[in-house]
Write a protein that holds these residues in place. Structure first.
Motif, PDB file in Angstrom:
ATOM      1  N   TYR A 193       2.499  45.281 -19.170  1.00 34.54           N
ATOM      2  CA  TYR A 193       1.425  45.388 -18.188  1.00 34.54           C
ATOM      3  C   TYR A 193       1.158  46.869 -17.929  1.00 34.54           C
ATOM      4  CZ  TYR A 193      -1.148  45.070 -13.791  1.00 34.54           C
ATOM      5  OH  TYR A 193      -2.103  45.187 -12.813  1.00 34.54           O
ATOM      6  N   THR A 194      -0.095  47.297 -18.097  1.00 36.91           N
ATOM      7  CA  THR A 194      -0.463  48.708 -17.943  1.00 36.91           C
ATOM      8  C   THR A 194      -1.455  48.926 -16.804  1.00 36.91           C
ATOM      9  OG1 THR A 194      -2.207  48.417 -19.606  1.00 36.91           O
ATOM     10  CG2 THR A 194      -0.054  49.161 -20.387  1.00 36.91           C
ATOM     11  N   GLY A 195      -1.644  47.911 -15.956  1.00 38.02           N
ATOM     12  CA  GLY A 195      -2.600  48.038 -14.860  1.00 38.02           C
ATOM     13  C   GLY A 195      -1.931  48.422 -13.552  1.00 38.02           C
ATOM     14  N   PRO A 196      -2.696  48.491 -12.468  1.00 39.21           N
ATOM     15  CA  PRO A 196      -2.152  48.864 -11.159  1.00 39.21           C
ATOM     16  C   PRO A 196      -1.366  47.704 -10.552  1.00 39.21           C
ATOM     17  CG  PRO A 196      -4.483  48.361 -10.977  1.00 39.21           C
ATOM     18  CD  PRO A 196      -4.166  48.313 -12.434  1.00 39.21           C
ATOM     19  N   VAL A 197      -0.523  48.038  -9.561  1.00 40.15           N
ATOM     20  CA  VAL A 197       0.290  47.039  -8.868  1.00 40.15           C
ATOM     21  C   VAL A 197      -0.174  46.861  -7.428  1.00 40.15           C
ATOM     22  CG1 VAL A 197       2.302  47.342 -10.333  1.00 40.15           C
ATOM     23  CG2 VAL A 197       2.010  48.801  -8.336  1.00 40.15           C
ATOM     24  N   THR A 198      -1.301  47.481  -7.053  1.00 38.17           N
ATOM     25  CA  THR A 198      -1.901  47.286  -5.733  1.00 38.17           C
ATOM     26  C   THR A 198      -3.378  46.981  -5.925  1.00 38.17           C
ATOM     27  OG1 THR A 198      -2.369  49.654  -5.484  1.00 38.17           O
ATOM     28  CG2 THR A 198      -0.271  48.829  -4.580  1.00 38.17           C
ATOM     29  N   ALA A 199      -3.935  46.210  -4.992  1.00 37.54           N
ATOM     30  CA  ALA A 199      -5.334  45.836  -5.087  1.00 37.54           C
ATOM     31  C   ALA A 199      -5.906  45.698  -3.679  1.00 37.54           C
ATOM     32  CB  ALA A 199      -5.500  44.527  -5.856  1.00 37.54           C
ATOM     33  N   THR A 200      -7.238  45.807  -3.606  1.00 40.20           N
ATOM     34  CA  THR A 200      -7.942  45.663  -2.340  1.00 40.20           C
ATOM     35  C   THR A 200      -8.455  44.242  -2.196  1.00 40.20           C
ATOM     36  OG1 THR A 200      -8.631  47.974  -2.491  1.00 40.20           O
ATOM     37  CG2 THR A 200      -9.797  46.583  -0.922  1.00 40.20           C
ATOM     38  N   ARG A 201      -8.334  43.684  -1.020  1.00 37.45           N
ATOM     39  CA  ARG A 201      -8.762  42.319  -0.771  1.00 37.45           C
ATOM     40  C   ARG A 201     -10.280  42.191  -0.941  1.00 37.45           C
ATOM     41  NH1 ARG A 201      -8.759  39.134   4.992  1.00 37.45           N
ATOM     42  NH2 ARG A 201      -9.270  37.054   4.168  1.00 37.45           N
ATOM     43  N   ASN A 202     -10.709  41.001  -1.400  1.00 40.88           N
ATOM     44  CA  ASN A 202     -12.120  40.683  -1.635  1.00 40.88           C
ATOM     45  C   ASN A 202     -12.755  41.632  -2.651  1.00 40.88           C
ATOM     46  OD1 ASN A 202     -12.056  38.542   0.190  1.00 40.88           O
ATOM     47  ND2 ASN A 202     -12.544  39.884   1.924  1.00 40.88           N
ATOM     48  N   VAL A 257      -8.215  36.744  -1.615  1.00 43.45           N
ATOM     49  CA  VAL A 257      -7.080  36.005  -1.087  1.00 43.45           C
ATOM     50  C   VAL A 257      -6.588  36.705   0.173  1.00 43.45           C
ATOM     51  CG1 VAL A 257      -6.387  35.090  -3.331  1.00 43.45           C
ATOM     52  CG2 VAL A 257      -5.518  37.300  -2.586  1.00 43.45           C
ATOM     53  N   GLN A 258      -5.631  36.082   0.826  1.00 43.17           N
ATOM     54  CA  GLN A 258      -5.044  36.691   2.005  1.00 43.17           C
ATOM     55  C   GLN A 258      -4.170  37.876   1.609  1.00 43.17           C
ATOM     56  OE1 GLN A 258      -5.801  35.846   5.093  1.00 43.17           O
ATOM     57  NE2 GLN A 258      -7.168  34.220   4.341  1.00 43.17           N
ATOM     58  N   PRO A 259      -4.066  38.904   2.453  1.00 40.15           N
ATOM     59  CA  PRO A 259      -3.200  40.043   2.128  1.00 40.15           C
ATOM     60  C   PRO A 259      -1.748  39.590   1.961  1.00 40.15           C
ATOM     61  CG  PRO A 259      -4.675  40.569   3.947  1.00 40.15           C
ATOM     62  CD  PRO A 259      -4.809  39.101   3.724  1.00 40.15           C
ATOM     63  N   GLY A 260      -1.058  40.220   1.035  1.00 39.42           N
ATOM     64  CA  GLY A 260       0.335  39.884   0.785  1.00 39.42           C
ATOM     65  C   GLY A 260       0.764  40.309  -0.600  1.00 39.42           C
ATOM     66  N   VAL A 261       1.976  39.901  -0.962  1.00 43.95           N
ATOM     67  CA  VAL A 261       2.555  40.215  -2.271  1.00 43.95           C
ATOM     68  C   VAL A 261       2.425  38.971  -3.145  1.00 43.95           C
ATOM     69  CG1 VAL A 261       4.620  40.919  -3.514  1.00 43.95           C
ATOM     70  CG2 VAL A 261       4.151  41.866  -1.240  1.00 43.95           C
ATOM     71  N   VAL A 278       2.043  42.127  -7.439  1.00 41.42           N
ATOM     72  CA  VAL A 278       0.883  42.917  -7.017  1.00 41.42           C
ATOM     73  C   VAL A 278       0.723  42.749  -5.504  1.00 41.42           C
ATOM     74  CG1 VAL A 278      -1.616  43.184  -7.222  1.00 41.42           C
ATOM     75  CG2 VAL A 278      -0.253  42.687  -9.248  1.00 41.42           C
ATOM     76  N   THR A 279       0.511  43.865  -4.832  1.00 39.28           N
ATOM     77  CA  THR A 279       0.304  43.847  -3.391  1.00 39.28           C
ATOM     78  C   THR A 279      -1.197  43.923  -3.090  1.00 39.28           C
ATOM     79  OG1 THR A 279       2.408  44.971  -3.033  1.00 39.28           O
ATOM     80  CG2 THR A 279       0.831  45.009  -1.218  1.00 39.28           C
ATOM     81  N   VAL A 280      -1.697  42.918  -2.390  1.00 39.81           N
ATOM     82  CA  VAL A 280      -3.101  42.871  -1.994  1.00 39.81           C
ATOM     83  C   VAL A 280      -3.190  43.316  -0.537  1.00 39.81           C
ATOM     84  CG1 VAL A 280      -5.139  41.423  -1.726  1.00 39.81           C
ATOM     85  CG2 VAL A 280      -3.571  41.034  -3.644  1.00 39.81           C
ATOM     86  N   ARG A 281      -4.014  44.354  -0.272  1.00 39.06           N
ATOM     87  CA  ARG A 281      -4.139  44.905   1.089  1.00 39.06           C
ATOM     88  C   ARG A 281      -5.536  44.682   1.639  1.00 39.06           C
ATOM     89  NH1 ARG A 281      -1.306  50.711  -0.359  1.00 39.06           N
ATOM     90  NH2 ARG A 281       0.773  49.890  -0.796  1.00 39.06           N
TER      91      ARG A 281
END
Length: 281
Positions: A193-202, A257-261, A278-281
């Protein structure tokens, strides 16, 4: 305090469990209802289908696709289908007739024909001499091209072609492995996996992967990813695509989705595994 009895009656009612079959992961996904054991695997495991439990008869009944089933069908663009209708098949087979009467009739017919053929010359010409029953000796008369030489040498056997040694295959040059979390499949294929591990919600998560086979060459074929919430099935998101010529793929997976891991899983070459979170904030 005012209490709405109608709402309490709806809340207290047990909703029938509903499950949708996911043909990519070969597993049931619960659409709604309380905790329940999923039904057994369907006969058509390559089709999207939704079943609900009839609590009165304790029987699983197929119904229209649920929200998750319709979402999977839209994402895969018709790659998977709803199950075909049952096909009635004739269970009884015709009894085989015994061939003995036919064989007996054939023997009798041959005997009759043979007797008539033997008796025919005598009936037509009583003075005819019967043909000799023994073999007739061949006359010593040369053929048109002369007699064959019995002392001639037989033709020599053809010389077999020399066996060509197979060429030694040139080993493939191993490709450098990119940086990032990786997972090794049972056949030695490495998925990274070469992508990011954090993402923005919606928004979307640009999930990029690289696949390298055990011999060092680039992978190919279909590749799917899942943003999975281990607690709530409704928060699960799935996207699939095809690897390019370099064994790489970039998929934009929605993060509404809802924020979380969340677990980031992939599906390739018949295996599904988690590669990172991945952490969604």
């Amino acid at each position: 305090m005012f209490v709405n009895l109608t709402v309490m009656d709806v809340v207290g009612r047990q909703e029938a469990p509903v499950f949708t079959w996911n043909p990519v992961e070969q597993m049931w996904v619960q659409e709604r209802g309380g905790a329940a054991k999923p039904p057994p695997a369907p006969h058509d495991i390559h089709a999207i289908q939704t079943w609900f439990l009839d609590t009165e008869d304790n029987e699983w009944i197929q119904t229209v696709l649920g929200p998750m089933g319709r979402q999977l069908a839209a994402q895969w663009r018709g790659a998977y289908r709803v199950p075909d209708a049952a096909i009635s098949r004739e269970t009884t087979t015709a009894k085989k007739r015994s061939p003995l009467p036919i064989l007996l009739g054939a023997v009798v017919l041959i005997a009759l024909v043979g007797g008539v053929a033997i008796a025919a010359p005598g009936l037509m010409n009583p003075n005819a001499t019967p043909a000799p029953s023994g073999p007739i000796a061949a006359s010593n008369v040369p053929g048109p091209s002369g007699s064959a030489d019995p002392t001639a040498d037989p033709s020599p056997d053809p010389t077999p072609d020399p066996t060509v040694a197979p060429a030694t295959p040139v080993p493939a040059t191993p490709r450098p492995r990119p940086a990032g979390p990786s997972y090794t499949l049972k056949n030695g294929t490495v998925v990274t996996y070469t992508g990011p591990v954090t993402a923005t919600r919606n928004a979307t998560l640009p999930a990029s992967f690289s696949v390298s086979l055990a011999n060092g060459r680039a992978g190919s074929g279909a590749f799917g990813i899942f943003l999975n919430d281990p607690v709530t099935v409704s928060n699960r998101r799935a996207v699939n695509g095809t690897l390019d010529g370099n064994g790489r793929i970039l998929l934009q997976i929605p993060t509404n989705v809802q924020p979380g891991v969340y677990q980031l899983l992939f599906s390739y070459a018949g295996e599904t595994a988690q590669i990172t979170t991945v952490t969604v904030r």
